[in-house]
Design a protein around this motif. Sequence first.
Motif, PDB file in Angstrom:
ATOM      1  N   GLY A   6       0.821  -1.248  -0.018  1.00  0.00           N
ATOM      2  CA  GLY A   6       0.054   0.048   0.054  1.00  0.00           C
ATOM      3  C   GLY A   6       0.875   1.189  -0.008  1.00  0.00           C
ATOM      4  O   GLY A   6       2.138   1.222   0.157  1.00  0.00           O
ATOM      5  N   ARG A   7       0.161   2.523  -0.141  1.00  0.00           N
ATOM      6  CA  ARG A   7       1.052   3.735  -0.328  1.00  0.00           C
ATOM      7  C   ARG A   7       1.598   4.165   1.036  1.00  0.00           C
ATOM      8  O   ARG A   7       2.691   4.374   0.969  1.00  0.00           O
ATOM      9  CB  ARG A   7      -0.096   4.744  -0.825  1.00  0.00           C
ATOM     10  CG  ARG A   7       0.400   6.079  -1.382  1.00  0.00           C
ATOM     11  CD  ARG A   7      -0.424   6.864  -1.612  1.00  0.00           C
ATOM     12  NE  ARG A   7      -0.344   8.287  -1.492  1.00  0.00           N
ATOM     13  CZ  ARG A   7      -1.306   9.244  -0.710  1.00  0.00           C
ATOM     14  NH1 ARG A   7      -2.353   9.030  -0.879  1.00  0.00           N
ATOM     15  NH2 ARG A   7      -0.712  10.403  -0.394  1.00  0.00           N
ATOM     16  N   PHE A   8       1.018   4.033   2.039  1.00  0.00           N
ATOM     17  CA  PHE A   8       1.669   4.424   3.180  1.00  0.00           C
ATOM     18  C   PHE A   8       2.456   3.284   3.715  1.00  0.00           C
ATOM     19  O   PHE A   8       3.651   3.582   4.345  1.00  0.00           O
ATOM     20  CB  PHE A   8       0.461   4.758   4.310  1.00  0.00           C
ATOM     21  CG  PHE A   8      -0.185   6.231   3.900  1.00  0.00           C
ATOM     22  CD1 PHE A   8       0.461   7.220   4.865  1.00  0.00           C
ATOM     23  CD2 PHE A   8      -1.010   6.430   2.923  1.00  0.00           C
ATOM     24  CE1 PHE A   8       0.020   8.367   4.595  1.00  0.00           C
ATOM     25  CE2 PHE A   8      -1.418   7.536   2.923  1.00  0.00           C
ATOM     26  CZ  PHE A   8      -1.112   8.676   3.475  1.00  0.00           C
ATOM     27  N   GLU A   9       2.321   1.985   3.529  1.00  0.00           N
ATOM     28  CA  GLU A   9       3.074   0.932   3.833  1.00  0.00           C
ATOM     29  C   GLU A   9       4.523   1.204   3.203  1.00  0.00           C
ATOM     30  O   GLU A   9       5.596   1.109   3.729  1.00  0.00           O
ATOM     31  CB  GLU A   9       2.483  -0.269   3.462  1.00  0.00           C
ATOM     32  CG  GLU A   9       2.987  -1.553   3.905  1.00  0.00           C
ATOM     33  CD  GLU A   9       2.457  -2.992   3.381  1.00  0.00           C
ATOM     34  OE1 GLU A   9       1.570  -2.722   2.362  1.00  0.00           O
ATOM     35  OE2 GLU A   9       2.999  -3.999   3.727  1.00  0.00           O
TER      36      GLU A   9
ATOM     37  N   GLN B  52       5.485   3.971   2.060  1.00  0.00           N
ATOM     38  CA  GLN B  52       6.323   5.097   2.537  1.00  0.00           C
ATOM     39  C   GLN B  52       6.978   4.983   3.950  1.00  0.00           C
ATOM     40  O   GLN B  52       8.247   5.468   4.064  1.00  0.00           O
ATOM     41  CB  GLN B  52       5.304   6.569   2.702  1.00  0.00           C
ATOM     42  CG  GLN B  52       5.781   7.840   3.019  1.00  0.00           C
ATOM     43  CD  GLN B  52       5.144   8.861   2.864  1.00  0.00           C
ATOM     44  OE1 GLN B  52       3.603   8.811   3.104  1.00  0.00           O
ATOM     45  NE2 GLN B  52       5.516  10.063   2.967  1.00  0.00           N
ATOM     46  N   ILE B  53       6.402   3.765   4.581  1.00  0.00           N
ATOM     47  CA  ILE B  53       6.832   3.569   5.908  1.00  0.00           C
ATOM     48  C   ILE B  53       8.396   2.843   5.689  1.00  0.00           C
ATOM     49  O   ILE B  53       9.352   3.050   6.307  1.00  0.00           O
ATOM     50  CB  ILE B  53       6.056   2.748   6.625  1.00  0.00           C
ATOM     51  CG1 ILE B  53       4.802   3.732   7.170  1.00  0.00           C
ATOM     52  CG2 ILE B  53       6.701   2.360   7.968  1.00  0.00           C
ATOM     53  CD1 ILE B  53       5.432   4.835   7.917  1.00  0.00           C
TER      54      ILE B  53
ATOM     55  N   ALA C  56      10.777   5.434   4.956  1.00  0.00           N
ATOM     56  CA  ALA C  56      11.280   6.061   6.247  1.00  0.00           C
ATOM     57  C   ALA C  56      12.260   5.265   7.020  1.00  0.00           C
ATOM     58  O   ALA C  56      13.194   5.578   7.494  1.00  0.00           O
ATOM     59  CB  ALA C  56       9.907   6.195   6.807  1.00  0.00           C
ATOM     60  N   ARG C  57      11.700   3.815   6.933  1.00  0.00           N
ATOM     61  CA  ARG C  57      12.938   2.876   7.936  1.00  0.00           C
ATOM     62  C   ARG C  57      14.192   2.889   7.271  1.00  0.00           C
ATOM     63  O   ARG C  57      15.031   2.843   7.910  1.00  0.00           O
ATOM     64  CB  ARG C  57      11.995   1.538   8.191  1.00  0.00           C
ATOM     65  CG  ARG C  57      10.985   1.748   8.817  1.00  0.00           C
ATOM     66  CD  ARG C  57      10.487   0.396   9.213  1.00  0.00           C
ATOM     67  NE  ARG C  57       9.671   0.350  10.318  1.00  0.00           N
ATOM     68  CZ  ARG C  57       8.397  -0.575  10.115  1.00  0.00           C
ATOM     69  NH1 ARG C  57       8.052  -1.257   9.105  1.00  0.00           N
ATOM     70  NH2 ARG C  57       7.373  -0.157  11.518  1.00  0.00           N
TER      71      ARG C  57
ATOM     72  N   MET D  71      15.397   5.251   5.463  1.00  0.00           N
ATOM     73  CA  MET D  71      16.095   6.371   5.530  1.00  0.00           C
ATOM     74  C   MET D  71      16.765   6.459   6.952  1.00  0.00           C
ATOM     75  O   MET D  71      17.942   6.791   6.863  1.00  0.00           O
ATOM     76  CB  MET D  71      15.309   7.481   5.242  1.00  0.00           C
ATOM     77  CG  MET D  71      14.937   7.864   3.549  1.00  0.00           C
ATOM     78  SD  MET D  71      13.597   8.947   3.534  1.00  0.00           S
ATOM     79  CE  MET D  71      13.657   9.067   1.795  1.00  0.00           C
ATOM     80  N   THR D  72      15.853   6.188   7.936  1.00  0.00           N
ATOM     81  CA  THR D  72      16.491   6.017   9.213  1.00  0.00           C
ATOM     82  C   THR D  72      17.568   5.424   9.345  1.00  0.00           C
ATOM     83  O   THR D  72      18.472   5.645  10.025  1.00  0.00           O
ATOM     84  CB  THR D  72      15.257   5.844  10.296  1.00  0.00           C
ATOM     85  OG1 THR D  72      14.131   6.817   9.765  1.00  0.00           O
ATOM     86  CG2 THR D  72      15.801   6.066  11.627  1.00  0.00           C
TER      87      THR D  72
ATOM     88  N   TRP E 225      19.414   9.683  -3.405  1.00  0.00           N
ATOM     89  CA  TRP E 225      18.930  10.050  -2.158  1.00  0.00           C
ATOM     90  C   TRP E 225      20.124   9.683  -1.102  1.00  0.00           C
ATOM     91  O   TRP E 225      20.645  10.290  -0.251  1.00  0.00           O
ATOM     92  CB  TRP E 225      17.742   9.388  -1.228  1.00  0.00           C
ATOM     93  CG  TRP E 225      17.104   9.999  -0.182  1.00  0.00           C
ATOM     94  CD1 TRP E 225      16.550  11.030  -0.099  1.00  0.00           C
ATOM     95  CD2 TRP E 225      17.791   9.673   1.233  1.00  0.00           C
ATOM     96  NE1 TRP E 225      16.173  11.123   1.147  1.00  0.00           N
ATOM     97  CE2 TRP E 225      17.080  10.396   2.037  1.00  0.00           C
ATOM     98  CE3 TRP E 225      18.464   8.551   1.754  1.00  0.00           C
ATOM     99  CZ2 TRP E 225      17.165  10.403   3.297  1.00  0.00           C
ATOM    100  CZ3 TRP E 225      18.633   8.570   2.999  1.00  0.00           C
ATOM    101  CH2 TRP E 225      18.013   9.415   3.903  1.00  0.00           C
TER     102      TRP E 225
END
Lengths: 430, 430
Positions: A159-162, A164-165, A168-169, A171-172, A205
Amino acid sequence: MVDIATRVHNHKWKIDPIVRSLIDTDFYKLLMCQSVFRNKRDTHVTFSLINRSTSVPLAKMIDEGELREQLDHVRSLSLTRGESTWMRGNMFYGKRQMFRPDFMEWFENLRLPAYHLERKGDQYELTFEGSWPEVMLWEIPALSILMELRGRAVLNRMGRFEMQILYARAMTKLWEKISRLRELEGLKIADFGTRRRHSYLWQDWCVQAMSEGLGDKFIGTSNCLIAMRDDLEAVGTNAHELPMVYSALAEGDEALRRAPYDVLADWQEEHSGNLRIILPDTYGTAGFLANAPDWLAGWTGIRIDSGDPATGAENAINWWKSRGEDPTEKLVIFSDGLDVAKIEELHRQFSGRVRVSFGWGTLLTNDFRGLVKDDALAPFSLVCKAVSAEGRPTVKLSDNPEKAMGPASEIARYKRVFGVGEQERMAVVV
Amino acid sequence: MVDIATRVHNHKWKIDPIVRSLIDTDFYKLLMCQSVFRNKRDTHVTFSLINRSTSVPLAKMIDEGELREQLDHVRSLSLTRGESTWMRGNMFYGKRQMFRPDFMEWFENLRLPAYHLERKGDQYELTFEGSWPEVMLWEIPALSILMELRGRAVLNRMGRFEMQILYARAMTKLWEKISRLRELEGLKIADFGTRRRHSYLWQDWCVQAMSEGLGDKFIGTSNCLIAMRDDLEAVGTNAHELPMVYSALAEGDEALRRAPYDVLADWQEEHSGNLRIILPDTYGTAGFLANAPDWLAGWTGIRIDSGDPATGAENAINWWKSRGEDPTEKLVIFSDGLDVAKIEELHRQFSGRVRVSFGWGTLLTNDFRGLVKDDALAPFSLVCKAVSAEGRPTVKLSDNPEKAMGPASEIARYKRVFGVGEQERMAVVV
């Protein structure tokens, strides 16, 4: 506000291209290509893609049609005027006109040659045949296409937010690595991660994050397109394919013994300073150094790309000492299977004793380990190598028998010629 | 590709507005506003911003000029045609024309009244005076402006990638909460986080992530603008300001005793079903329920907003039983200081015994705890309350003496009138 033209333009895409430029490749490929263009232009070679991680069933994950589209797209690319201007006019390693006019003219007219793709069980057989300077340029695009298509196969189910997370992970995770690296006094580190990157955008990135997070400690990227667009140093020297092909071409054992040094003699004619970096492990580092001519000890440094890196560096230091050289003036570039803990350890161990530098690859640009179910995005060991030259098989031994390549009988012959004895087996991380 | 018009438009901004719409506010504010417009339109009130976290020196962190610009911007806003159409035509809580034509006409012509801003030491004194239905609409914009300006003060010092990592971490943190909530069978949860959100964009992200991650378990947002744009349910009922002002207006102790019930009698004339939610804690839940008229027991549910939530819910269940009502048909909305562990616990404890629902606020839309140095982005306890009506001070007791407000003599009088004894002190999280 939507930019309508951009959106319509995007809708028109037949495919979402993974490789969008002929210089979306490693800088050393271009340096080597020029050297080959000059010295072995007509050599007929075959390159082949090899998935060393047989547990990753690429042909089950990646649609053959999509793979062909991506490969075909690369064949449609040619050098743009801006790319050509950058290669002709930019200063590389402190030198202007690193790429000579005759090479640039040839490169400006180049289209990559045909590929041969066949499904074999759960894997693809992907080979490239033709003249060496053309075929060799397939290596990096072929690898990044396969890596990214495999990633897309996994991402398509999210999914889209999945998603993005997920980023995010990732990147972190990278930022935490960068925060640790920032603590290392005098660190010099470059991005070597094009070939097994997660994707172009992700590599870009990572490079920019390294640049902001490490400042002067980040010394550049091996990716020419990113170097050009982000105004960074393009870095890299040479790789195993040179001694592998030179050796396959050698007539008889004596010529074979000399081949790895012939490569560097040709190289020395063209390059000086920080481009004079020895890659000693193609047929075993120990024998290579012991039998090396004295002029090689005068080179600037060495790149350690297999075997235990600390042992490799210690051997190099001892070798330089034995040849009357001052190791503190020499450069040691570590580039094999690096991650932060190993970088910290090697930096601690060798800082001050030699000039240390790191070429950080897959675990910089593709560390999605542990971020999705079944670790489906973990990097895997895909290579694209010269497997034959003028019909003769190539051989690579390296300092780790897990990385050896070539027909068994030829491996045995090379081991005998180069005096390689027992080697320590080490798991290949990536 | 850059959209030139957008970019030029952005350059023209005098400020980057924090509140861009009069409906960037909580739904219950609009419901209450209509009720006040109908029943107490000319009441003169004063609202005041109170920072309960004195350790956060807002006036040192936020430039007064910038604060004034943001507040002035809110005064320049009026309802757009689209917003008006949505309010007039959308179905809220299953009902069309929730907002009546006379109210909408008034609202369409509304500009928010003047504010009074003064620096007092390290804090700002920010007050709003005028007619109740106008002044009350300052609460949410004032809070979100202060919260966001404080966040910007911290973010201004960060690099681009450092900032991206900050958001990556905050996203990951929320996603992990959502993943836990997804496991709760029959969960019903809404966003109540407008007032102390990190920013509008962040709240919008959180709401959309909840929507993707929780599906049907996510039942809506209190933010009208987000509800309109994302096509979600706008949710919320009523708040303490109604009984606080009604009580301040009451002549004598007997009228004061009746005031909290008068509020709900007025409310009952307008609203039915899921909008009949009792907020019992303004002057102590125990006394409120014990003395409540029987018709209140027929209401749909109760919102627990202070004190120990489990105790509050048990008391409500016992009260319903004592009035011959079936608790399994009643709705209990928890909305005070919630985070995942507490939601899990309450859901486990009350599922099946009552209909349970959660209004998740600050720790949904502003959980940046532990993500920057000195925890400089941790949410803090800022409120904006009616402090007087027709020149008389308002009082709030709540079920936690830490949340009590008003002059000491009036607090004592209210405690006596409403029979409030010893209360358990609980730290106010946010």
